[in-house]
Write an enzyme that holds these catalytic residues in place. Structure first.
Site, PDB file in Angstrom:
ATOM      1  N   SER A   1       0.837  -1.076  -0.121  1.00 31.30           N
ATOM      2  CA  SER A   1       0.011  -0.043   0.126  1.00 31.30           C
ATOM      3  C   SER A   1       0.885   1.089   0.068  1.00 31.30           C
ATOM      4  O   SER A   1       0.475   2.174  -0.666  1.00 31.30           O
ATOM      5  CB  SER A   1      -1.026   0.059   1.312  1.00 31.30           C
ATOM      6  OG  SER A   1      -1.793  -0.998   1.187  1.00 31.30           O
TER       7      SER A   1
ATOM      8  N   HIS B   1       0.725   4.280   4.724  1.00 34.82           N
ATOM      9  CA  HIS B   1      -0.061   5.165   3.547  1.00 34.82           C
ATOM     10  C   HIS B   1       0.735   6.515   3.501  1.00 34.82           C
ATOM     11  O   HIS B   1       1.146   7.091   2.657  1.00 34.82           O
ATOM     12  CB  HIS B   1      -1.373   5.235   3.795  1.00 34.82           C
ATOM     13  CG  HIS B   1      -1.956   3.924   3.949  1.00 34.82           C
ATOM     14  ND1 HIS B   1      -3.167   3.768   4.570  1.00 34.82           N
ATOM     15  CD2 HIS B   1      -1.799   2.948   3.552  1.00 34.82           C
ATOM     16  CE1 HIS B   1      -3.639   2.569   4.488  1.00 34.82           C
ATOM     17  NE2 HIS B   1      -2.649   1.807   3.789  1.00 34.82           N
TER      18      HIS B   1
END
Length: 375
Positions: free
Chosen positions: A167, A219
């Site tokens: 991610s 993230h």
């Protein structure tokens, strides 16, 4: 899935809880290289615990008995790590140092659903960005963003939570896409729609990252690294790179999108590394002041990125002396459910003053529960 099947007799985790991502248990993922801080450095409340710590085994299918009777070395796997011992300190040497857990987790995923979502984004957005910037630069951004995300999470995320997935890498690619949109705003047919699509993706991912057990810092770190590297590797915006009128050219291309800008005065062939290598002096001729200023910004961004990476690595191995008390709120909401504060989920503490009756009970309440809820 294969290793989980070998260790637990089931390809997916069904005991002690079901993995909603349809994949292996967090203990198997730790054993295969997920980022897990106790395997990487000395930790407060672990190395200085007053008693022997019983860790979950990679083949654990319950939260009691033999499933939680392994050593840290057995849980971490590979060549093992030095086990904490009663009466130790955070300065004990040799210390756990499986540094590759900043890299390997990029290739690990929590389950079929996890990897399916990431592959969907990579095969759509990732494909387009790779066509724009080339495979080499794409790989640089992909791995740098992924590694930086895990480093940032290692500094500020809950220290008992295992983390894996690409991610952070994909957020770096998303940042490149955002920069290219801003660079080619006037040439786009629907720039506002494209911007809203990117913002919705970012907001949803960041909001989901506030759920207990998820590492939002991966993230954030991946996105920040993508922005910095994007400034460095993307061609300058056409407004900055246009030469003085003395240079007679006809068509200028902006960013990396291949969109012509007929209001500019220089061709794409006079930009980029190939042009510099072919005509080093001509590359700098008739440049405007804003172009030089923009290059200073790009250079400063690259230097700042390297300094930040070094400082974060240094801080990671010097914990707990250099912590950040408020940073955890970037990855959690200060909500209390029952007796559990969301921002306390996943933090390991084996010291006797933590209010628990024993070390095994503490690990079940924090590590087992938090890691099972990770995905």
């Amino acid at each position: 899935l294969v290793k989980n099947g070998v260790l637990t007799k089931s390809p997916i985790e069904i005991h002690p809880s079901f993995n909603p991502m349809i994949g292996p248990s967090p203990y198997v993922l730790i054993n295969m290289g997920a980022r897990y801080q106790p395997c990487m450095h000395n930790m407060p409340n672990v190395q200085n615990a007053t008693g022997k710590i019983s860790w979950p085994c990679p083949d654990a299918t319950s939260t009691s008995g033999e499933s939680v009777s392994c050593t840290l070395s057995e849980l971490c796997g590979f060549s093992g790590v030095p086990d904490p011992h009663p009466g130790g300190t955070v300065h004990d040497q040799p210390a756990p140092n499986q540094w590759w857990r900043f890299i390997v987790p990029i290739f690990l995923h929590a389950g079929i659903i996890h990897i399916a979502f990431n592959l969907l984004l990579q095969l759509t957005l990732g494909r387009d960005i790779e066509l724009l910037i080339g495979s080499v630069r794409f790989a640089i951004v992909y791995f740098a963003a992924g590694i930086f995300g895990f480093v940032l999470g290692g500094n500020f995320a809950a220290n008992g939570i295992a983390s894996c997935g690409c991610s952070g890498s994909l957020f770096g690619i998303l940042a490149i896409n955002l920069l290219d949109l801003l660079y080619t705003w006037k040439q786009r047919q629907g720039p506002i729609k494209d911007l809203m699509f990117i913002l919705v993706d970012v907001i949803i991912a960041f909001v989901l990252g506030l759920i207990p057990g998820l590492d939002n810092f991966s993230h954030i770190g991946g996105f920040l690294m993508g922005l910095v590297l994007g400034l460095c590797i993307l061609h300058s915006p056409s407004a900055f790179s246009a030469r003085r009128p003395s240079v007679q050219n006809t068509v200028r291309y902006s960013g990396l999108s291949g969109i012509p800008n007929n209001n500019s005065t220089s061709p794409r062939s006079d930009e980029g590394l190939p042009a510099f290598l072919k005509h080093p002096l001509a590359f700098f001729q008739d440049r405007r002041g804003v172009w030089w200023a923009w290059w200073l910004v790009r250079a400063a961004a690259l230097v700042g990125c390297l300094i930040g990476f070094i400082l974060l690595l240094d801080n990671f191995y010097k914990q707990p002396m250099h912590g950040c008390r408020w940073c955890k709120y970037l990855s959690c909401l200060p909500v209390k459910v029952g007796n559990t504060n969301w921002c306390d989920v996943g933090n390991l503490d084996f010291t006797p003053n933590n209010g628990t009756s024993g070390k095994r009970e503490l690990f079940e309440a924090v590590a087992g529960q938090a890691m099972d809820r990770l995905w």
